[in-house]
Design a protein around this motif. Structure first.
Motif, PDB file in Angstrom:
ATOM      1  N   UNK A 106       0.836  -1.189   0.000  1.00 52.85           N
ATOM      2  CA  UNK A 106       0.000   0.000   0.000  1.00 52.85           C
ATOM      3  C   UNK A 106       0.882   1.255   0.000  1.00 52.85           C
ATOM      4  N   UNK A 107       0.321   2.394  -0.402  1.00 53.51           N
ATOM      5  CA  UNK A 107       1.122   3.628  -0.437  1.00 53.51           C
ATOM      6  C   UNK A 107       1.845   3.931   0.871  1.00 53.51           C
ATOM      7  N   UNK A 108       1.179   3.712   2.007  1.00 52.30           N
ATOM      8  CA  UNK A 108       1.798   4.072   3.277  1.00 52.30           C
ATOM      9  C   UNK A 108       2.967   3.150   3.616  1.00 52.30           C
ATOM     10  N   UNK A 109       2.867   1.856   3.272  1.00 57.11           N
ATOM     11  CA  UNK A 109       3.977   0.943   3.562  1.00 57.11           C
ATOM     12  C   UNK A 109       5.141   1.178   2.623  1.00 57.11           C
ATOM     13  N   UNK A 122      20.710  10.006   5.414  1.00 58.60           N
ATOM     14  CA  UNK A 122      20.867  11.409   5.783  1.00 58.60           C
ATOM     15  C   UNK A 122      19.935  12.372   5.076  1.00 58.60           C
ATOM     16  N   UNK A 123      18.912  11.858   4.387  1.00 59.15           N
ATOM     17  CA  UNK A 123      18.002  12.733   3.647  1.00 59.15           C
ATOM     18  C   UNK A 123      17.023  13.435   4.585  1.00 59.15           C
ATOM     19  N   UNK A 124      16.605  14.650   4.252  1.00 58.46           N
ATOM     20  CA  UNK A 124      15.543  15.344   4.992  1.00 58.46           C
ATOM     21  C   UNK A 124      14.194  14.814   4.504  1.00 58.46           C
ATOM     22  N   UNK A 125      13.710  13.731   5.076  1.00 63.95           N
ATOM     23  CA  UNK A 125      12.563  13.000   4.538  1.00 63.95           C
ATOM     24  C   UNK A 125      11.518  12.765   5.617  1.00 63.95           C
ATOM     25  N   UNK A 126      10.258  12.662   5.219  1.00 61.09           N
ATOM     26  CA  UNK A 126       9.162  12.460   6.163  1.00 61.09           C
ATOM     27  C   UNK A 126       7.924  12.020   5.384  1.00 61.09           C
ATOM     28  N   UNK A 127       6.992  11.412   6.095  1.00 66.54           N
ATOM     29  CA  UNK A 127       5.742  10.999   5.483  1.00 66.54           C
ATOM     30  C   UNK A 127       4.731  12.126   5.472  1.00 66.54           C
ATOM     31  N   UNK A 133      -4.371   9.629   0.156  1.00 68.60           N
ATOM     32  CA  UNK A 133      -3.151   9.017  -0.374  1.00 68.60           C
ATOM     33  C   UNK A 133      -1.977   9.384   0.520  1.00 68.60           C
ATOM     34  N   UNK A 134      -1.073   8.449   0.721  1.00 72.20           N
ATOM     35  CA  UNK A 134       0.111   8.715   1.540  1.00 72.20           C
ATOM     36  C   UNK A 134       1.318   8.839   0.618  1.00 72.20           C
ATOM     37  N   UNK A 174       1.453   8.430  14.229  1.00 68.94           N
ATOM     38  CA  UNK A 174       0.324   8.674  13.328  1.00 68.94           C
ATOM     39  C   UNK A 174       0.385   7.729  12.135  1.00 68.94           C
ATOM     40  N   UNK A 175       1.598   7.464  11.647  1.00 70.70           N
ATOM     41  CA  UNK A 175       1.763   6.517  10.533  1.00 70.70           C
ATOM     42  C   UNK A 175       1.316   5.125  10.969  1.00 70.70           C
TER      43      UNK A 175
END
Length: 265
Positions: A106-109, A122-127, A133-134, A174-175
């Motif tokens: 699924x999109x979230x996984x 080291x990326x500036x990443x987040x959900x 849609x995620x 929350x995820x």
């Protein structure tokens, strides 16, 4: 070696209450609840695989777009992680160990895979829990670049999902709550899937913040599965909570609890 009885839930509750909950660990423990054959060595292997994938990303490729393109090139193109409409009909599309193995989910996984691999590099990443849609964001709010892991990591330039540029970052708990909601939605009131619905509800109840409605769902599931006394007790507990704000609703739930007890006669 698998976990002893009750250990998965103990670890899940402990991790959920940690100062910085580890998203990959929590998602693995959801998978271990679904598949009791999984154990500590499988968690180690999952973390090693995420580390390995992160090690294949370029060293500091540049700004937000460069990071998004680098992760897309690795996960979406080289390893073929992406989604398919059929994934919505599969429980394992919500379970991180199986998603890593199948490279489908699924999109979230899929977003969890993107986040965990990119974060390790080291990326500036987040959900981003965009409406319906995620997706995954790279960079600060001002320079945010949005990627859609379900579409192989395609960078979203506009269209209906462009609103994701304005949504705040989703925290790990929350995820996890949304993943558990997806499992409950997949179970969809079907008796042959009620076991999955029950453990998804019970894991949700272990999160530090959860809706009281989950107690009602748990009570109904227990009754559905033939545990009339346990279900009635849970319904009565929920009625006590809801009675403080809505006595009419509480009376209705107490009636359901009474009906569950009557099934024992």
């Amino acid at each position: 070696m698998s976990y002893p009885p009750g250990e998965v839930r103990r670890l899940f509750a402990e991790e959920a209450r940690a100062e910085r909950p580890d998203l990959a660990t929590l998602c693995f423990l959801i998978g271990a609840e679904a598949d009791p054959s999984l154990g500590p060595s499988d968690l180690d292997a999952l973390q090693v695989e995420l580390d390995r994938l992160a090690g294949e990303l370029p060293y500091r490729p540049g700004g937000a777009r460069a990071w998004a393109e680098a992760v897309r090139g690795l996960l979406g193109e080289r390893y073929g992680f992406r989604g398919d409409a059929a994934d919505y009909q599969r429980l394992d599309s919500s379970l991180l160990p199986q998603v890593l193995e199948r490279r489908r989910g699924l999109p979230i996984l899929l977003s969890v895979v993107w986040i965990e691999v990119a974060r390790r590099a080291g990326a500036p990443v987040y959900g981003i829990a965009a409406p319906g849609h995620f997706v995954v964001g790279f960079g600060s709010r001002a320079e945010r670049v949005v990627a859609d892991p379900f579409d192989g990591g395609r960078v979203v330039e506009g269209g209906p999902r462009s609103a994701a540029r304005e949504v705040g970052a989703a925290d790990p708990l929350a995820v996890v709550a949304r993943i558990l909601n997806n499992v409950r939605a997949w179970a969809g009131g079907q008796l042959d899937r009620s076991e999955a619905a029950l453990w998804a509800v019970e894991l949700g109840l272990l999160l530090p913040s959860h809706p009281a409605q989950l107690r009602y769902e748990r009570g109904k599931l227990l009754v559905q599965r033939g545990d009339y006394l346990g279900g009635a007790a849970e319904l009565e507990g929920y009625a006590e909570v809801v009675g403080a704000v809505d006595e009419g609703a509480a009376r209705k739930v107490r009636g359901e609890a009474l009906g569950a007890r009557a099934l024992l006669n």
